[in-house]
Design a protein around this motif. Sequence first.
Motif, PDB file in Angstrom:
ATOM      1  N   LEU A  75       0.809  -1.174  -0.028  1.00  0.00           N
ATOM      2  CA  LEU A  75       0.048  -0.063   0.016  1.00  0.00           C
ATOM      3  C   LEU A  75       0.821   1.180   0.123  1.00  0.00           C
ATOM      4  O   LEU A  75       1.779   1.119   0.812  1.00  0.00           O
ATOM      5  N   LEU A  76       0.672   2.183  -1.052  1.00  0.00           N
ATOM      6  CA  LEU A  76       1.546   3.255  -1.091  1.00  0.00           C
ATOM      7  C   LEU A  76       0.379   4.494  -0.801  1.00  0.00           C
ATOM      8  O   LEU A  76      -0.580   4.626  -1.437  1.00  0.00           O
ATOM      9  N   ALA A  77       0.680   5.363   0.301  1.00  0.00           N
ATOM     10  CA  ALA A  77      -0.398   6.333   0.771  1.00  0.00           C
ATOM     11  C   ALA A  77       0.432   7.684   1.102  1.00  0.00           C
ATOM     12  O   ALA A  77       1.381   7.347   1.892  1.00  0.00           O
ATOM     13  N   ARG A  78       0.210   8.629   0.701  1.00  0.00           N
ATOM     14  CA  ARG A  78       0.439   9.844   1.005  1.00  0.00           C
ATOM     15  C   ARG A  78       1.780  10.255   1.546  1.00  0.00           C
ATOM     16  O   ARG A  78       2.157  10.541   2.774  1.00  0.00           O
ATOM     17  N   GLY A  79       2.908   9.892   0.904  1.00  0.00           N
ATOM     18  CA  GLY A  79       4.189  10.233   1.358  1.00  0.00           C
ATOM     19  C   GLY A  79       4.755   9.242   2.417  1.00  0.00           C
ATOM     20  O   GLY A  79       5.897   9.588   3.169  1.00  0.00           O
ATOM     21  N   GLU A  80       4.152   8.194   2.862  1.00  0.00           N
ATOM     22  CA  GLU A  80       4.335   7.386   3.706  1.00  0.00           C
ATOM     23  C   GLU A  80       5.201   6.289   3.154  1.00  0.00           C
ATOM     24  O   GLU A  80       4.901   5.872   1.910  1.00  0.00           O
ATOM     25  N   PRO A  81       6.178   5.481   4.002  1.00  0.00           N
ATOM     26  CA  PRO A  81       7.013   4.442   3.468  1.00  0.00           C
ATOM     27  C   PRO A  81       5.854   3.250   2.644  1.00  0.00           C
ATOM     28  O   PRO A  81       4.924   3.065   3.504  1.00  0.00           O
ATOM     29  N   PRO A  82       6.315   2.730   1.820  1.00  0.00           N
ATOM     30  CA  PRO A  82       5.556   1.641   1.484  1.00  0.00           C
ATOM     31  C   PRO A  82       5.084   0.328   2.519  1.00  0.00           C
ATOM     32  O   PRO A  82       6.248   0.034   3.246  1.00  0.00           O
ATOM     33  N   ARG A  83       3.925   0.082   2.669  1.00  0.00           N
ATOM     34  CA  ARG A  83       3.746  -0.695   3.836  1.00  0.00           C
ATOM     35  C   ARG A  83       3.107  -2.079   3.033  1.00  0.00           C
ATOM     36  O   ARG A  83       2.027  -2.132   2.032  1.00  0.00           O
ATOM     37  N   PRO A  84       3.649  -3.158   3.459  1.00  0.00           N
ATOM     38  CA  PRO A  84       3.403  -4.647   3.157  1.00  0.00           C
ATOM     39  C   PRO A  84       1.921  -4.860   3.599  1.00  0.00           C
ATOM     40  O   PRO A  84       1.315  -4.541   4.803  1.00  0.00           O
ATOM     41  N   ILE A  85       0.984  -5.448   2.877  1.00  0.00           N
ATOM     42  CA  ILE A  85      -0.354  -5.810   3.000  1.00  0.00           C
ATOM     43  C   ILE A  85      -0.562  -7.273   2.689  1.00  0.00           C
ATOM     44  O   ILE A  85       0.354  -7.781   2.403  1.00  0.00           O
ATOM     45  N   ALA A  86      -1.723  -7.562   3.009  1.00  0.00           N
ATOM     46  CA  ALA A  86      -1.897  -9.431   3.068  1.00  0.00           C
ATOM     47  C   ALA A  86      -1.405  -9.792   1.438  1.00  0.00           C
ATOM     48  O   ALA A  86      -1.794  -9.160   0.543  1.00  0.00           O
ATOM     49  N   PRO A  87      -0.799 -10.705   1.295  1.00  0.00           N
ATOM     50  CA  PRO A  87      -0.324 -11.484   0.171  1.00  0.00           C
ATOM     51  C   PRO A  87      -1.306 -12.066  -0.765  1.00  0.00           C
ATOM     52  O   PRO A  87      -2.430 -12.543  -0.021  1.00  0.00           O
ATOM     53  N   LEU A  88      -1.104 -11.969  -1.978  1.00  0.00           N
ATOM     54  CA  LEU A  88      -2.310 -12.718  -2.861  1.00  0.00           C
ATOM     55  C   LEU A  88      -2.064 -14.200  -2.475  1.00  0.00           C
ATOM     56  O   LEU A  88      -1.131 -14.816  -2.206  1.00  0.00           O
ATOM     57  N   SER A  89      -3.144 -15.219  -3.152  1.00  0.00           N
ATOM     58  CA  SER A  89      -3.019 -16.519  -3.011  1.00  0.00           C
ATOM     59  C   SER A  89      -2.053 -17.131  -3.640  1.00  0.00           C
ATOM     60  O   SER A  89      -1.499 -18.329  -3.671  1.00  0.00           O
ATOM     61  N   GLY A  90      -1.582 -16.286  -4.714  1.00  0.00           N
ATOM     62  CA  GLY A  90      -0.233 -16.884  -5.607  1.00  0.00           C
ATOM     63  C   GLY A  90       0.351 -15.855  -6.355  1.00  0.00           C
ATOM     64  O   GLY A  90      -0.289 -14.642  -6.279  1.00  0.00           O
TER      65      GLY A  90
END
Length: 176
Positions: A75-90
């Motif tokens: 997730l890339l949001a408003r000047g914040e460092p990229p944040r990992p989110i839930a991975p996809l199934s593959g």
Amino acid sequence: MSCGLTHLSDDLAVAVLARVPFSSQPDVRAACRRFRALLATAAFRQERLDSGFAEFGVVVFGGEHDFEASSACWLLARGEPPRPIAPLSGKRYSAASVAPGGREVWLFGGRSDRAVLTTVEAYRPDTGTVRVCPPMNQRRAGAVAGLIDGTIVVAGGACSGRLVASVEAYACATAT
């Protein structure tokens, strides 16, 4: 467990919580059951929109790096460092996506390291979860997805070196 802010009405607590940056909301959810419940309400989401504190960002699903597909999401949001989110199934790249109503981001097909996919998944930013949905009928990579009169439409793309000349539709009632 008490939050220490028991003297605030739910309306006032929602108004305060609406100003908490999106990246800090997981910490707020962990603070107490009351805050976790309030952050899940439609009133909280509406307050964030109405107050101008709603954050918008870009969700990056999978991708290709050094000729290898990835299942990582950011997730890339408003000047914040990229944040990992839930991975996809593959692993995948060249998938189509659409966000009907802004509550979920739907991801369609794409290509893994070995095949063109029929996979359909939906990511919910408010819960940070990915759910697997019924697959498409046609394998497709490089397709486009959009919203027409409340229906998600996935069109075109390619499979096995041939262009796909079909369209698939998903009713948004099943998309949320």
